[in-house]
Design a protein around this motif. Structure first.
Motif, PDB file in Angstrom:
ATOM      1  N   ILE A 152       0.845  -1.204   0.000  1.00 60.75           N
ATOM      2  CA  ILE A 152       0.000   0.000   0.000  1.00 60.75           C
ATOM      3  C   ILE A 152       0.874   1.247   0.000  1.00 60.75           C
ATOM      4  CG2 ILE A 152      -1.638   1.365   1.375  1.00 60.75           C
ATOM      5  CD1 ILE A 152      -2.869  -1.372   2.254  1.00 60.75           C
ATOM      6  N   ASN A 153       1.884   1.281   0.884  1.00 60.59           N
ATOM      7  CA  ASN A 153       2.782   2.446   0.954  1.00 60.59           C
ATOM      8  C   ASN A 153       3.489   2.693  -0.374  1.00 60.59           C
ATOM      9  OD1 ASN A 153       2.316   3.246   3.632  1.00 60.59           O
ATOM     10  ND2 ASN A 153       3.781   1.760   4.416  1.00 60.59           N
ATOM     11  N   ASN A 154       3.997   1.636  -0.992  1.00 61.88           N
ATOM     12  CA  ASN A 154       4.713   1.787  -2.265  1.00 61.88           C
ATOM     13  C   ASN A 154       3.796   2.298  -3.375  1.00 61.88           C
ATOM     14  OD1 ASN A 154       7.051   0.885  -1.059  1.00 61.88           O
ATOM     15  ND2 ASN A 154       6.866  -1.204  -1.811  1.00 61.88           N
ATOM     16  N   THR A 155       2.562   1.812  -3.393  1.00 61.84           N
ATOM     17  CA  THR A 155       1.622   2.253  -4.420  1.00 61.84           C
ATOM     18  C   THR A 155       1.258   3.716  -4.215  1.00 61.84           C
ATOM     19  OG1 THR A 155       0.765  -0.015  -4.441  1.00 61.84           O
ATOM     20  CG2 THR A 155      -0.510   1.639  -5.630  1.00 61.84           C
ATOM     21  N   PHE A 156       1.056   4.126  -2.967  1.00 63.44           N
ATOM     22  CA  PHE A 156       0.758   5.540  -2.701  1.00 63.44           C
ATOM     23  C   PHE A 156       1.959   6.433  -3.017  1.00 63.44           C
ATOM     24  CE2 PHE A 156      -3.159   4.330  -0.564  1.00 63.44           C
ATOM     25  CZ  PHE A 156      -3.982   5.410  -0.859  1.00 63.44           C
ATOM     26  N   LYS A 157       3.180   5.928  -2.811  1.00 63.45           N
ATOM     27  CA  LYS A 157       4.363   6.718  -3.197  1.00 63.45           C
ATOM     28  C   LYS A 157       4.364   6.975  -4.697  1.00 63.45           C
ATOM     29  CE  LYS A 157       7.502   5.335   0.500  1.00 63.45           C
ATOM     30  NZ  LYS A 157       8.657   4.502   0.858  1.00 63.45           N
ATOM     31  N   ALA A 158       4.005   5.957  -5.473  1.00 68.30           N
ATOM     32  CA  ALA A 158       3.938   6.130  -6.931  1.00 68.30           C
ATOM     33  C   ALA A 158       2.858   7.145  -7.297  1.00 68.30           C
ATOM     34  CB  ALA A 158       3.656   4.785  -7.608  1.00 68.30           C
ATOM     35  N   ALA A 159       1.711   7.111  -6.604  1.00 76.48           N
ATOM     36  CA  ALA A 159       0.637   8.080  -6.870  1.00 76.48           C
ATOM     37  C   ALA A 159       1.099   9.494  -6.505  1.00 76.48           C
ATOM     38  CB  ALA A 159      -0.624   7.704  -6.092  1.00 76.48           C
ATOM     39  N   GLU A 160       1.790   9.628  -5.379  1.00 72.35           N
ATOM     40  CA  GLU A 160       2.312  10.936  -4.964  1.00 72.35           C
ATOM     41  C   GLU A 160       3.248  11.504  -6.017  1.00 72.35           C
ATOM     42  OE1 GLU A 160       4.221  10.790  -1.112  1.00 72.35           O
ATOM     43  OE2 GLU A 160       2.541   9.663  -0.277  1.00 72.35           O
ATOM     44  N   LYS A 161       4.130  10.653  -6.520  1.00 71.03           N
ATOM     45  CA  LYS A 161       5.093  11.087  -7.536  1.00 71.03           C
ATOM     46  C   LYS A 161       4.366  11.612  -8.779  1.00 71.03           C
ATOM     47  CE  LYS A 161       9.099   9.289 -10.028  1.00 71.03           C
ATOM     48  NZ  LYS A 161       9.950   8.110 -10.249  1.00 71.03           N
TER      49      LYS A 161
END
Length: 193
Positions: free
Chosen positions: A89-98
């Motif tokens: 979940i954290n990694n996917t949200f990091k990609a969305a943030e980017k």
């Protein structure tokens, strides 16, 4: 956020901790892009007994004005099978943030798309069930990836092999991809090359 937040769990136990984690990450996205229209998060476990890869899949769809959509996802085939769901979940949200940061910077820079920057092409492949396809450029003959969310005016369902489109090419993580895809002409039935 102007619209609703949707969090869906499929074959994954919904816990207050997971919901809190996801809602906290959505709040962070809203700080990056306060004009967000909607945010949909899907957490699922498509593979009950995987041999390789992480059993979890997370997909985040964020809509921002003027009807632009970003998608961040981590498939079940990516990563280590022992990676905790929270990390996925954290990694996917990091990609969305980017992606949101990049979009916000582009908007702040008032980058406009001019017709001379656009490319003409023809849809050569479309994978309707998976929401993507490929366009062959008229000038170079290169195949360029596009996603359903990059098609303007909600016209994705109108695309067929042979449809003429105008679009802008950007370098994505895996190579060139099309954005601002707009239908220029539809071939007549029986006239598809």
């Amino acid at each position: 956020m102007q619209g609703p937040t949707e969090i869906t769990f499929k074959d994954v136990t919904k816990t207050p901790e997971l919901e809190d984690l996801i809602n906290g990450k959505i709040a962070k996205l809203e700080k990056i892009c306060p004009q967000m229209i909607s945010c949909r998060v899907m957490v699922e476990c498509p593979q009950k007994h995987p041999d390789t890869g992480n059993p979890h899949r997370v997909r985040i769809d964020v809509t921002v004005p003027p009807s632009q959509e970003i998608v961040a996802k981590q498939s079940a085939s990516e990563g280590d099978m022992h990676t905790p769901l929270e990390t996925v979940i954290n990694n996917t949200f990091k990609a969305a943030e980017k992606q949101l940061k990049k979009l916000s910077e582009k908007e702040k820079g008032q980058v406009k798309i001019h017709p001379e920057q656009q490319v003409m092409g023809i849809v050569t492949k479309i994978f309707a069930d998976e929401d993507y396809g490929f366009i062959r450029t008229v000038d170079t003959g290169d195949d360029v990836y596009f996603h359903k969310n990059s098609v303007l005016h909600d016209d994705y369902d109108r695309l067929n092999v042979g449809t003429g489109v105008r679009f802008v090419v950007h370098m994505g993580e895996k190579g060139p991809q099309a954005s601002s895809v707009e239908i220029e002409y539809q071939p007549k039935p029986g006239n598809i090359a």
